[in-house]
Motif scaffolding. Structure first.
Motif, PDB file in Angstrom:
ATOM      1  N   SER A  88       0.990  -1.466   0.429  1.00  0.00           N
ATOM      2  CA  SER A  88       0.228  -0.121  -0.333  1.00  0.00           C
ATOM      3  C   SER A  88       0.857   0.620   0.189  1.00  0.00           C
ATOM      4  CB  SER A  88      -1.078   0.532   1.001  1.00  0.00           C
ATOM      5  OG  SER A  88      -1.482  -1.211   1.086  1.00  0.00           O
ATOM      6  N   ALA A  89       0.424   1.992  -0.730  1.00  0.00           N
ATOM      7  CA  ALA A  89       1.397   3.761  -1.030  1.00  0.00           C
ATOM      8  C   ALA A  89       0.954   4.416  -1.480  1.00  0.00           C
ATOM      9  CB  ALA A  89       2.514   2.875  -2.122  1.00  0.00           C
ATOM     10  N   LEU A  90       2.100   5.694  -1.171  1.00  0.00           N
ATOM     11  CA  LEU A  90       0.869   6.972  -1.798  1.00  0.00           C
ATOM     12  C   LEU A  90       2.121   7.412  -2.750  1.00  0.00           C
ATOM     13  CD1 LEU A  90      -0.858   9.181  -0.701  1.00  0.00           C
ATOM     14  CD2 LEU A  90       1.162  10.349   0.751  1.00  0.00           C
ATOM     15  N   LEU A  91       1.251   8.160  -3.837  1.00  0.00           N
ATOM     16  CA  LEU A  91       2.645   8.357  -5.269  1.00  0.00           C
ATOM     17  C   LEU A  91       2.218   9.482  -5.380  1.00  0.00           C
ATOM     18  CD1 LEU A  91       1.270   4.959  -6.094  1.00  0.00           C
ATOM     19  CD2 LEU A  91       2.516   5.466  -7.494  1.00  0.00           C
ATOM     20  N   ILE A  92       2.876  10.141  -6.154  1.00  0.00           N
ATOM     21  CA  ILE A  92       2.684  11.336  -6.513  1.00  0.00           C
ATOM     22  C   ILE A  92       2.328  11.765  -7.385  1.00  0.00           C
ATOM     23  CG2 ILE A  92       3.749  13.914  -6.482  1.00  0.00           C
ATOM     24  CD1 ILE A  92       4.401  13.771  -3.456  1.00  0.00           C
ATOM     25  N   VAL A 126      -3.830   7.713   5.010  1.00  0.00           N
ATOM     26  CA  VAL A 126      -3.153   8.627   4.481  1.00  0.00           C
ATOM     27  C   VAL A 126      -3.156  10.551   5.252  1.00  0.00           C
ATOM     28  CG1 VAL A 126      -3.974  10.908   2.711  1.00  0.00           C
ATOM     29  CG2 VAL A 126      -4.780   8.162   2.262  1.00  0.00           C
ATOM     30  N   ALA A 127      -3.957   9.617   6.213  1.00  0.00           N
ATOM     31  CA  ALA A 127      -3.628  10.602   7.697  1.00  0.00           C
ATOM     32  C   ALA A 127      -2.690  10.128   8.491  1.00  0.00           C
ATOM     33  CB  ALA A 127      -4.891   9.993   8.298  1.00  0.00           C
ATOM     34  N   ARG A 128      -2.265   8.843   8.211  1.00  0.00           N
ATOM     35  CA  ARG A 128      -1.085   8.564   9.297  1.00  0.00           C
ATOM     36  C   ARG A 128       0.186   9.464   8.548  1.00  0.00           C
ATOM     37  NH1 ARG A 128      -1.214   4.230  13.268  1.00  0.00           N
ATOM     38  NH2 ARG A 128       0.853   4.847  12.773  1.00  0.00           N
ATOM     39  N   ILE A 129       0.052   8.956   7.561  1.00  0.00           N
ATOM     40  CA  ILE A 129       1.375   9.325   6.683  1.00  0.00           C
ATOM     41  C   ILE A 129       1.319  11.110   6.820  1.00  0.00           C
ATOM     42  CG2 ILE A 129       2.067   9.728   4.461  1.00  0.00           C
ATOM     43  CD1 ILE A 129       0.764   6.547   3.557  1.00  0.00           C
ATOM     44  N   VAL A 159      -5.801  13.453 -10.564  1.00  0.00           N
ATOM     45  CA  VAL A 159      -5.997  13.908  -9.345  1.00  0.00           C
ATOM     46  C   VAL A 159      -4.191  14.248  -8.991  1.00  0.00           C
ATOM     47  CG1 VAL A 159      -7.193  12.315  -7.818  1.00  0.00           C
ATOM     48  CG2 VAL A 159      -4.988  11.651  -9.453  1.00  0.00           C
ATOM     49  N   ASP A 160      -3.209  15.054  -7.864  1.00  0.00           N
ATOM     50  CA  ASP A 160      -2.264  15.462  -7.783  1.00  0.00           C
ATOM     51  C   ASP A 160      -1.614  14.126  -7.070  1.00  0.00           C
ATOM     52  OD1 ASP A 160      -3.306  17.478  -8.392  1.00  0.00           O
ATOM     53  OD2 ASP A 160      -3.465  18.210  -7.147  1.00  0.00           O
ATOM     54  N   VAL A 161      -2.085  12.973  -6.118  1.00  0.00           N
ATOM     55  CA  VAL A 161      -1.367  12.239  -4.994  1.00  0.00           C
ATOM     56  C   VAL A 161      -2.355  11.105  -5.127  1.00  0.00           C
ATOM     57  CG1 VAL A 161      -0.864  11.777  -2.939  1.00  0.00           C
ATOM     58  CG2 VAL A 161      -0.631  14.069  -3.939  1.00  0.00           C
ATOM     59  N   LEU A 162      -1.565  10.118  -5.201  1.00  0.00           N
ATOM     60  CA  LEU A 162      -3.059   8.196  -5.056  1.00  0.00           C
ATOM     61  C   LEU A 162      -2.436   8.120  -3.663  1.00  0.00           C
ATOM     62  CD1 LEU A 162      -5.343   6.927  -6.887  1.00  0.00           C
ATOM     63  CD2 LEU A 162      -3.143   5.555  -7.590  1.00  0.00           C
ATOM     64  N   PHE A 163      -3.416   7.336  -3.727  1.00  0.00           N
ATOM     65  CA  PHE A 163      -3.217   6.453  -2.328  1.00  0.00           C
ATOM     66  C   PHE A 163      -3.541   4.870  -3.119  1.00  0.00           C
ATOM     67  CE2 PHE A 163      -3.959   3.610   1.144  1.00  0.00           C
ATOM     68  CZ  PHE A 163      -2.681   3.546   1.830  1.00  0.00           C
ATOM     69  N   THR A 164      -2.791   3.571  -3.332  1.00  0.00           N
ATOM     70  CA  THR A 164      -2.858   2.639  -3.598  1.00  0.00           C
ATOM     71  C   THR A 164      -2.958   1.343  -3.549  1.00  0.00           C
ATOM     72  OG1 THR A 164      -4.121   1.845  -5.872  1.00  0.00           O
ATOM     73  CG2 THR A 164      -1.922   2.620  -5.524  1.00  0.00           C
ATOM     74  N   SER A 165      -3.090   0.443  -3.779  1.00  0.00           N
ATOM     75  CA  SER A 165      -2.342  -0.925  -3.201  1.00  0.00           C
ATOM     76  C   SER A 165      -2.043  -1.840  -4.521  1.00  0.00           C
ATOM     77  CB  SER A 165      -3.463  -1.531  -2.217  1.00  0.00           C
ATOM     78  OG  SER A 165      -4.296  -1.970  -2.835  1.00  0.00           O
ATOM     79  N   THR A 179       5.201   8.348  -8.129  1.00  0.00           N
ATOM     80  CA  THR A 179       6.590   7.825  -7.185  1.00  0.00           C
ATOM     81  C   THR A 179       5.745   7.854  -6.377  1.00  0.00           C
ATOM     82  OG1 THR A 179       8.297   9.292  -8.902  1.00  0.00           O
ATOM     83  CG2 THR A 179       8.824   8.746  -6.718  1.00  0.00           C
ATOM     84  N   ILE A 180       6.406   6.725  -6.027  1.00  0.00           N
ATOM     85  CA  ILE A 180       6.007   6.124  -4.575  1.00  0.00           C
ATOM     86  C   ILE A 180       6.466   7.149  -3.179  1.00  0.00           C
ATOM     87  CG2 ILE A 180       5.720   3.964  -3.171  1.00  0.00           C
ATOM     88  CD1 ILE A 180       5.538   2.672  -4.828  1.00  0.00           C
ATOM     89  N   VAL A 181       6.298   8.000  -2.552  1.00  0.00           N
ATOM     90  CA  VAL A 181       6.670   8.860  -1.243  1.00  0.00           C
ATOM     91  C   VAL A 181       6.805   8.050  -0.407  1.00  0.00           C
ATOM     92  CG1 VAL A 181       6.523  10.762  -2.676  1.00  0.00           C
ATOM     93  CG2 VAL A 181       4.842   9.871  -1.730  1.00  0.00           C
ATOM     94  N   ALA A 182       5.313   7.069   0.312  1.00  0.00           N
ATOM     95  CA  ALA A 182       5.406   6.787   1.530  1.00  0.00           C
ATOM     96  C   ALA A 182       4.453   5.888   1.097  1.00  0.00           C
ATOM     97  CB  ALA A 182       5.057   7.907   2.246  1.00  0.00           C
ATOM     98  N   SER A 183       4.132   5.096   2.578  1.00  0.00           N
ATOM     99  CA  SER A 183       3.978   3.652   3.061  1.00  0.00           C
ATOM    100  C   SER A 183       3.006   4.234   4.163  1.00  0.00           C
ATOM    101  CB  SER A 183       4.242   3.091   2.366  1.00  0.00           C
ATOM    102  OG  SER A 183       4.855   2.138   3.209  1.00  0.00           O
TER     103      SER A 183
END
Length: 292
Positions: A88-92, A126-129, A159-165, A179-183
């Motif tokens: 599960s990751a956050l991408l910009i 997303v809130a945790r990140i 979208v500017d940012v996407l959280f997906t799995s 680009t994955i920036v966080a999980s």
């Protein structure tokens, strides 16, 4: 018959294995599995007894259902965020990342996409990140974007940012769409198993279901996850090819399917603070959880 509503994700691997290897059948249950699109939808189905079990993520819908006095309890956690790999990751979005946008306070006011509404488990992750850079869910704009539409949303700059799995997180990164920036922090689990009235009123049956699920969970811990029979079970219910599942980063499982107490409490606090829940006074664990 035991009706199980499930979200088609490897997060719920123990359920698929328990069904396919006959552990639920051996325990005396004729299990019928029905896919559900969003975990939040399943909460009312379980509470009303339309399905006996839901394999879904924790959500505002669950806490609100309990607060309303509906009969539904969280009984097990599945799919812990792993120590290695980022399923599960956050991408910009790639053009924004190339332009210098990073995981920082500069994300304030940006459009974030994820599956589900502001009360979904993805919203909590997303809130945790965002916490790491001093932002809250109330600082961003959120859009509900189901998996099949996520690639298009990135391509069209919706979208500017996407959280997906997984497998989408890696796929979008490989296609240079983002680009994955966080999980989410490793070792936390916001998904699991919920029981409705039929099982909550029958301790013997509830225990038998949990024993079957734990037997399956014990077999997918570590390298057992990649056993061919287990992979075939995930593929059948997630509709993802075995090769894709094998290549994607995986979630961790606990053989006892223990509840991640910290996440259960923290998600409720987060959603109370963001005015996502219909109540202000957090519910205590006795109302949220049943252990069998």
């Amino acid at each position: 018959a035991l009706t199980i509503g499930y979200v088609p994700s490897t997060l719920f691997a123990p359920v698929f294995v328990a069904v396919e290897k006959g552990y639920l059948r051996d325990a005396g249950f004729d299990a019928n599995l029905t896919p559900i699109t969003a975990g939040a939808d399943s909460m009312s189905l379980v509470a009303q007894g339309q399905v006996d079990v839901a394999a879904a993520a924790l959500s505002a819908a669950f806490y609100n259902a309990v607060n309303r006095g509906l009969e539904i309890k969280f009984v097990a956690a599945t799919g812990y965020q792993p120590q290695h790999g980022r399923p599960s990751a956050l991408l910009i979005r790639q053009d924004l990342y190339d332009g210098g946008l990073r995981l920082s306070p500069a994300l304030k006011g940006r459009k974030f996409g994820w599956i589900g509404n502001s009360g979904a488990a993805s919203a909590y992750y997303v809130a945790r990140i965002l916490r790491t850079v001093g932002l809250h869910l109330t600082d961003i704009e959120s859009l509900n974007i189901p998996n099949p539409e996520q690639q298009t949303a990135l391509e069209r700059k919706a979208v500017d940012v996407l959280f997906t799995s997984a497998p989408f997180s890696d796929e979008f990164a490989q296609k240079h769409l983002g680009t994955i920036v966080a999980s989410p922090p490793p070792g936390i689990a916001a998904s699991g198993i919920f029981f409705g009235p039929a099982l909550l009123h029958n301790h013997e049956n509830a225990s038998a279901v949990m024993t079957a699920l734990r037997k399956a969970a014990a077999e997918i811990v570590g390298n057992g996850f990649y056993d061919p029979a287990n992979l075939a079970a995930y593929a059948k219910y997630t509709k993802q090819p075995v090769e894709v599942i094998k290549a994607a980063p995986r979630y961790d499982f606990k053989p006892d399917l223990r509840i991640d107490q910290g996440t259960l409490e923290d998600m409720q606090r987060e959603f109370v603070a963001d005015n996502i829940l219909t109540y202000k006074q957090p519910l205590n664990e006795v109302r949220l959880v049943a252990r069998f």
